[in-house]
Structure formats: structure tokens, C-alpha cells
Design an enzyme around this catalytic site. Sequence first.
Site, short mmCIF file in Angstrom:
data_model
loop_
_atom_site.label_atom_id
_atom_site.label_comp_id
_atom_site.label_asym_id
_atom_site.label_seq_id
_atom_site.Cartn_x
_atom_site.Cartn_y
_atom_site.Cartn_z
N GLU A 37 -15.62 -54.88 -50.62
CA GLU A 37 -15.73 -54.31 -49.29
C GLU A 37 -17.18 -54.51 -48.86
OE1 GLU A 37 -14.91 -49.94 -47.37
OE2 GLU A 37 -14.27 -50.31 -49.42
N ARG A 266 -13.16 -49.92 -65.59
CA ARG A 266 -14.38 -50.31 -64.91
C ARG A 266 -15.57 -50.19 -65.85
NH1 ARG A 266 -16.38 -48.22 -60.11
NH2 ARG A 266 -14.34 -48.41 -59.18
N LYS A 276 -21.51 -47.11 -54.91
CA LYS A 276 -22.24 -47.64 -53.77
C LYS A 276 -22.78 -46.50 -52.90
CE LYS A 276 -19.10 -50.86 -52.78
NZ LYS A 276 -18.35 -51.91 -52.07
P1 ATP Z 1 -17.97 -48.40 -55.78
O1 ATP Z 1 -16.98 -47.55 -56.53
O2 ATP Z 1 -19.18 -48.74 -56.55
O3 ATP Z 1 -18.28 -47.90 -54.43
P2 ATP Z 1 -15.88 -50.16 -54.96
O4 ATP Z 1 -14.83 -50.26 -56.00
O5 ATP Z 1 -15.61 -49.33 -53.78
O6 ATP Z 1 -17.26 -49.80 -55.64
P3 ATP Z 1 -15.45 -52.74 -53.84
O7 ATP Z 1 -16.33 -53.50 -52.95
O8 ATP Z 1 -14.18 -52.21 -53.28
O9 ATP Z 1 -16.32 -51.59 -54.45
O10 ATP Z 1 -15.17 -53.54 -55.19
C1 ATP Z 1 -14.84 -54.89 -55.27
C2 ATP Z 1 -14.19 -55.14 -56.59
O11 ATP Z 1 -15.09 -54.82 -57.66
C3 ATP Z 1 -12.96 -54.28 -56.79
O12 ATP Z 1 -11.92 -55.10 -57.28
C4 ATP Z 1 -13.38 -53.25 -57.79
O13 ATP Z 1 -12.32 -52.84 -58.59
C5 ATP Z 1 -14.46 -53.98 -58.60
N1 ATP Z 1 -15.42 -53.04 -59.16
C6 ATP Z 1 -16.18 -52.15 -58.51
N2 ATP Z 1 -16.91 -51.41 -59.36
C7 ATP Z 1 -16.60 -51.84 -60.61
C8 ATP Z 1 -17.01 -51.47 -61.94
N3 ATP Z 1 -17.89 -50.49 -62.15
N4 ATP Z 1 -16.47 -52.15 -62.98
C9 ATP Z 1 -15.58 -53.13 -62.77
N5 ATP Z 1 -15.14 -53.52 -61.56
C10 ATP Z 1 -15.64 -52.90 -60.48
MG MG Z 2 -13.73 -49.85 -52.61
#
Ligand code: ATP
Ligand code: MG
Length: 563
Positions: A37, A266, A276
Amino acid sequence: MSESSNPSNKLDFIREIIADDIATGKHATTITRFPPEPNGYLHIGHAKSICLNFGIAQEHSTSGAKCNLRFDDTNPEKEEAEYVESIKTDVRWLGFDWGSELRFASDYFTFFFDCALHLIRDGKAYIEQQSAEEMRANRGNLTTPGTPSPGRSRSVAENLDLFVRMKAGEFKEGECVLRAKIDLASSNMNLRDPVLYRIMHAHHHNTGNDWCIYPMYDFAHPLEDALEHVTHSLCTLEFENHRPLYDWFIQNCPVPSKPRQIEFARLNLTYTVMSKRKLLELVQANLVNGWNDPRLPTLSGLRRRGYPPEAIVHFCKRVGITKFSGTTDVALLEFDVRDFLNHSAPRRMAVMDPVKVFLENWSTEPLPSAEISNHPQNPQMGNRDVLISNEVWIERDDFMEVPEKKFHRLGPGRHVRLKGGHIIRCTGFDKDPEGNISLIRAEILPGTVGAESPEGIECKAAIHWVDAVTGVDAEVRVYDRLFTAEDPDGAEAGFISVLNPDSLKTIIAKIEPMLAEVAPGFSCQFERTGYFVADSIDHLPGNKPVFNRTVALKDSWVKKSSR
Ligand code: ATP
Ligand code: MG
């Protein structure tokens, strides 16, 4: 623990599934996707997902496998073009490539809308006019089923009419939503008639003001995957409970393919916050200097810190892919960085806490001390001449007025070798009015360069040094972990309360003259101290040298925490 090393010949459970699917010919080719995102910068957690998704595509590239980079930009309020650019840079930096086409979920808005119409026509979606609070109250809980709202029994024609008017902008935000009609008694709350569309009178970076209704993530995501013919939709464990919903949309919408969602744990790291939202909070409160602050776990921060992308990719491989959530020791990442740089980084000399040594029997003219090896284990990196005159800088703690038992460096009457050069003997020292050593006097032992210490002379150590005539002042930013607590997210008074007050110390160090000329991004070992990188933004070659400490030579936290 997920941090156990994963021997490269053993496949993780996702790669096993993919290998099986290839063996049985389930798909013509394997397609994965990385769907960030664009509402923040990527962090090391994202690197795990990038290495998994793009890694699988690379491993099966001969059979046409690929990984799409798709921006999940369905929420108009949070996304910014700056983030899109940074994400592209970071994915490339890790060594991955999304092919010719960049994808945006917002390009599929019409398709999502058509799928919603399809569900309404099939009697599987309806317009809800209850408020968010009423909906929440009527959803029931784990022991009580939800209560149907009046909207649930509305006719298809009425629902179609209302939905089209919703899209045309006839309603205010919150006045109505579109809901799927699934199962108000399901034990999985995600299936109790989830919201598909809400009204947002907002400008979207890609579609402008074309839309005032926007799809929810759970609805849009499977449709995006299906449109792109993604075969394996890999996401983190918190979506496990959403999988039945994902499958429901795939079964009930007119989609061109049937992707399969698989969840993995994760990445969490000790001494690190990864969300984030929290990173944004640190940036906005100026507790760090922007998204690329070298103390942040963002990929742009780690890059500026001097972490090699190869070390990050190696670390992600070593952590492996499992279903078990856990927290990985950040020391493991630091170990990989050190290990990689140990092989790749040339050696240089810099003095962090200088005290001057006056060499009584040496020339005032800077002369080559000797040829110094740029990497003791790698002769291919060659040697360099380092000049020395009658004044040199050494580290203050390489001298002891009254040497302790196991101290083998400089002290009154003692010998030490200047790395790559002569053995010197301390003949005396001066102190300033506060009692600190202000000058050390010494003499050079002629003929000792590159030779064993002469008979009867005890010289057990070699110390680094910088010539005082030709050496240059540099700003050195000594970075340490951003938090003092192993689990900052769990801190009682919040993660901000456990910020490490010593995470950045700026000092003026003495460096070899050639270091002042290197290009931004140049990485090297400062002998006996650590790995350092010329700052990518503030280092001005030949004008203002600025170096960041990537990582110390040894893990000082092991000692600190056992104390
Ligand atoms: P955050 O929880 O840090 O705000 P998010 O999951 O909302 O992150 P996205 O931009 O939606 O962030 O993530 C893009 C991809 O990265 C998704 O497929 C998500 O599952 C993966 N991702 C995000 N954080 C992690 C993590 N700590 N370990 C593994 N994969 C991750
Ligand atoms: Mg997300």
C-alpha cells in the site's frame, strides 16, 4: 524459532506447495505478486515478503514465472506518489525486477464495480443504510448470531438502483454502504455480511474525482489477484481468518482465474518497531530525521546506514518461511551485515577519539610509512601508500599512563606497532590542566617496518593511526539501536518511552586523506572500529566528509545485556 537457519536445499512449505503444483501441472506458469500500500516507506519486514514473492519468480523463471509489483492504492486518502517512487527504488535495490508493467489496483476500479453489480444481481449483496455503530451492534458476537437489518431483504432492483445512485454521488459519506450477503451466523465474523464498498468523497491520485465509492481491501484484493492470474497469493498470518472470505469472492464473482491464498509468519525483530503507523509517528514527531534515517528499519534507512542489499536478502533467506510467528534477534541481521562487509569492504584507518603522538626522531615531511594492505584476506584488493610525518593521531584508549596487566598497547617506555608501519616506543607524555593526556612523545625504531620486533623488544600489538599533517577531520555519525527495550511495542508507557537517547552520537574523527575523496555510498572498515559508509546525502567528496557507522566490529549489546 523462525530464526533457525534454513539450509538452502530444503524447501519451505510454500515452495513445496509450488513445486507440487508445477509437478502436477496445475498452472501453466507460476505468478506471485508483492502488493504494498503506497502509504509509507518499505521496511525490513516487507523485504521478507519481497524476497519470498520475487524469489519464487526468479527460481522458476525458466518456466515463465513472474512476480507483479502491484500498488494497493484503493484507499484514496492515504496514498502519495512519493511512496510509489521509494517503493520502486527499494525493490530494485534488493535486486528484483517486476518486468515491463507496473500495476495499480486503482486501474481495476471498473472491474470491482462490475463484480459488485454481479453480486447484487445474484442476490448476494445489498445496500445497508444503518450507521457503522448500528452495524457493529447487530453483528452479534461469538455466541450470538447477527441480526438482519431491513436492507438485507431489499429487492435486487432496489439494490441496483441504490448502488448506481451511490456511485453517482447522491449520498453523503456514511449514509450507506454495500454489503455482501453471506452468513450472519457464521463463526467467522469476517463472513457476517462484510462491507464491500463505502462512500468517500475524496480525490484519488490515479482516478481523480471519477469515483466516490471505494472498495474494501478484503473485496478488492482477491479480485486483483484473479485479474492478474496470480497463482499463489502469499500474505501474512493475520489474513488467515480472511481466507474463507477471499475464497467466497473468488467463487461468487466473474473472475478469470482462481488464485490460492497462503499465509506465512511476518518478520518481527527485537529492538525494532515495524508498523508503518509507528514509523510515521517517529518521522512526523522529528524523533528521527526522515524516513531514511539510518536508525530506522526502513530499506531506505538501512541503505543509508550502509547495509548491503545482499546481506538483507541473505538474512531473509536464513529467517525462512514458516507458519509460526516469533521474533528474530536483530543481532542476526547485524551479524549478516558484518559477515558480508568483512569480505567486501576495504580496510582504512580512522581515529575516533584522537590524541597526538609526537615522533621525536622522524621527518616533518610526510613520507610513505609503508604499503598497507587494503584487505588482509584478499590480496586482490591491493595495497596503498599511507603518508606519515612526525605527528600522528592514535586512539586515546590505546595509551595507558599506568598500563593494566593485559594491556599490550602504548604506555610509558612501552612499544607498539603503528599498523602497517614502524614500531614506536613511548618516551613521555604531557597533560593538560584538567589532567588529561594532551600529547604523547615517542620515537620510531628504524628498520622495523614489515619486520619482526627486534630481539629484546616486546611488541605484541598493532594500533591504527592517522597522520596529523595529511589527515582530515570528518563528521562521523555513530549510530546505535533506536530502542533500549527488546520489545518496544510492549513498553508500558509506549514505544516512544524506550527510545535510546544514545542512538546517535556525532563526533569529529581523524581520517586518512583518501577517505575524504571517496564517493557517497563508499563502504569500508575503519580498522579495529567497525564498518562505515560515506553518507549518501551529506558527504561532499573533497569538501566535507561525513561517515555513518553501519555496524561496530563486535556486538556490544551482548555484553551490555548480560551485565
Ligand atoms: P505495516 O503492518 O507495517 O503497516 P502493511 O502490512 O500494512 O505493513 P503493506 O504495504 O500492506 O503493509 O504490505 C505489503 C506486503 O508486505 C503485504 O503482503 C504484507 O503482508 C507484507 N508485509 C508487511 N509487513 C511484513 C512483515 N513484517 N513481515 C513479512 N511481510 C510483511
Ligand atoms: Mg496493509
